[in-house]
Design an enzyme around this catalytic site. Structure first.
Site, short mmCIF file in Angstrom:
data_model
loop_
_atom_site.label_atom_id
_atom_site.label_comp_id
_atom_site.label_asym_id
_atom_site.label_seq_id
_atom_site.Cartn_x
_atom_site.Cartn_y
_atom_site.Cartn_z
N GLY A 14 -4.95 5.60 8.94
CA GLY A 14 -3.61 5.39 8.40
C GLY A 14 -3.34 4.01 7.88
O GLY A 14 -2.19 3.63 7.65
N ILE A 17 -1.58 4.05 4.46
CA ILE A 17 -0.19 4.49 4.59
C ILE A 17 0.66 3.34 5.13
O ILE A 17 1.76 3.06 4.62
CB ILE A 17 -0.08 5.71 5.51
CG1 ILE A 17 -0.94 6.87 4.99
CG2 ILE A 17 1.37 6.15 5.66
CD1 ILE A 17 -0.62 7.30 3.59
N LYS A 32 -6.14 -4.09 -3.05
CA LYS A 32 -7.33 -3.70 -2.30
C LYS A 32 -8.52 -4.16 -3.11
O LYS A 32 -8.84 -3.57 -4.15
CB LYS A 32 -7.38 -2.19 -2.07
CG LYS A 32 -8.62 -1.77 -1.27
CD LYS A 32 -8.46 -0.42 -0.64
CE LYS A 32 -9.63 -0.14 0.31
NZ LYS A 32 -9.43 1.06 1.10
N HIS A 46 -2.36 5.78 -4.19
CA HIS A 46 -1.50 6.26 -3.10
C HIS A 46 -0.40 5.25 -2.79
O HIS A 46 0.76 5.61 -2.57
CB HIS A 46 -2.33 6.53 -1.85
CG HIS A 46 -3.41 7.55 -2.05
ND1 HIS A 46 -3.17 8.81 -2.56
CD2 HIS A 46 -4.74 7.50 -1.81
CE1 HIS A 46 -4.30 9.50 -2.63
NE2 HIS A 46 -5.28 8.71 -2.19
N ALA A 100 -11.24 -2.52 3.97
CA ALA A 100 -11.81 -1.17 3.98
C ALA A 100 -12.38 -0.89 5.36
O ALA A 100 -13.14 -1.70 5.89
CB ALA A 100 -12.90 -1.04 2.92
#
Length: 206
Positions: A14, A17, A32, A46, A100
Site C-alpha cells: 500500500g 496508495i 517515483k 495511480h 520501490a
C-alpha cells in the site's frame, strides 16, 4: 517546504496508495524515480488519479522499466544502465518521493534504495502493513535506514488495526506513529482523502 521519501517494509503493502494520499494532502509534487513493471500501469498514473493534484505535479520517472522486479534486474533485462546521477532530487517543493519495494531493494548491483535515501538526506516515512510478520520487517527496516544515517520521520501503517503490533513497533523502534490507513471498500480520490484526513494529521508532515 515539506519533502519526504516514502519507503516500505515490503512490496505490495500500500505504499503507492499512501503516497497518493500524502501527495494530495500536502498538494505536493510526486516523483517515483524508477518504475519497474508496467503491466498494471505505472504508479505515477495511480497517484495522478487518486491524489487530485494537477497533472504537471506528477513528475515523470527517471527510468521506466518493463519487468516487475527489482530495478537493478529490470534495467538489465531492458538493456538499460541506471545512472545514479539521474536520480538527483527535483528542486520542486513540497515533494513526495516513492521508492520501490523495501529499503534494501537494489537500484543497481552495488546500491540499494537506502543508500540513495542517505544521499538525498530527506526524512523517510516507512509504510508498514499490520499483518503477521510486520514487527520483524519494520524493525529491520529501521535498522537498515539508521545504519546509513537516514532520518526516519515516522511509520504509517496500512491495513486492519492491530494495536499491540503497532505499539510494539513504535516503542521498540523508537519511531513516531503517524497513523493507519484502513482498507477501503471503495478506493477513489474522495474516499482516500477522507480516510487520510480521519487517520493522519497533516501538521505531522509540515
Amino acid at each position: 517546504m515539506s519533502a519526504f521519501v516514502v519507503t516500505g517494509t515490503d512490496t505490495g503493502i500500500g505504499k503507492t496508495i499512501f503516497s497518493a494520499a500524502l501527495t494530495g494532502a500536502l498538494h505536493a509534487h510526486y516523483w517515483k524515480p524508477v518504475q519497474a513493471g508496467l503491466d498494471d500501469g505505472a504508479d505515477r498514473d495511480h497517484v495522478a488519479s487518486l491524489s487530485g493534484v494537477p497533472a504537471d505535479q506528477v513528475l515523470p520517472e527517471a527510468y521506466r522499466l518493463n519487468t516487475p522486479c527489482s530495478p537493478h534486474r529490470a534495467a538489465e533485462l531492458d538493456g538499460v544502465v541506471i545512472d545514479l546521477a539521474q536520480l538527483a532530487l527535483p528542486a520542486v517543493r513540497p515533494l513526495v518521493v516513492e521508492g520501490a519495494g523495501g529499503a534494501l531493494v537494489p537500484v543497481t548491483r552495488s546500491t540499494t534504495y537506502a543508500d540513495v535515501f542517505a544521499w538525498w538526506n530527506l526524512p523517510v516515512v516507512v509504510v508498514a502493513r499490520t499483518a503477521l510478520g510486520t514487527i520483524n520487517h519494520s524493525l529491520l527496516t529501521f535498522e537498515a535506514l539508521r545504519s546509513r544515517g537516514v532520518p526516519i520521520h515516522g511509520v504509517a501503517f496500512v491495513g486492519e488495526g492491530n494495536e499491540d503490533s503497532e505499539a510494539t513497533i513504535c516503542a521498540m523502534g523508537n519511531v513516531k506513529r503517524l497513523g493507519r490507513l484502513p482498507m477501503l471498500a471503495r478506493l477513489d480520490r474522495e474516499s482516500l482523502a477522507a480516510a487520510f484526513a480521519e487517520n493522519f494529521r497533516v501538521g505531522d508532515f509540515v
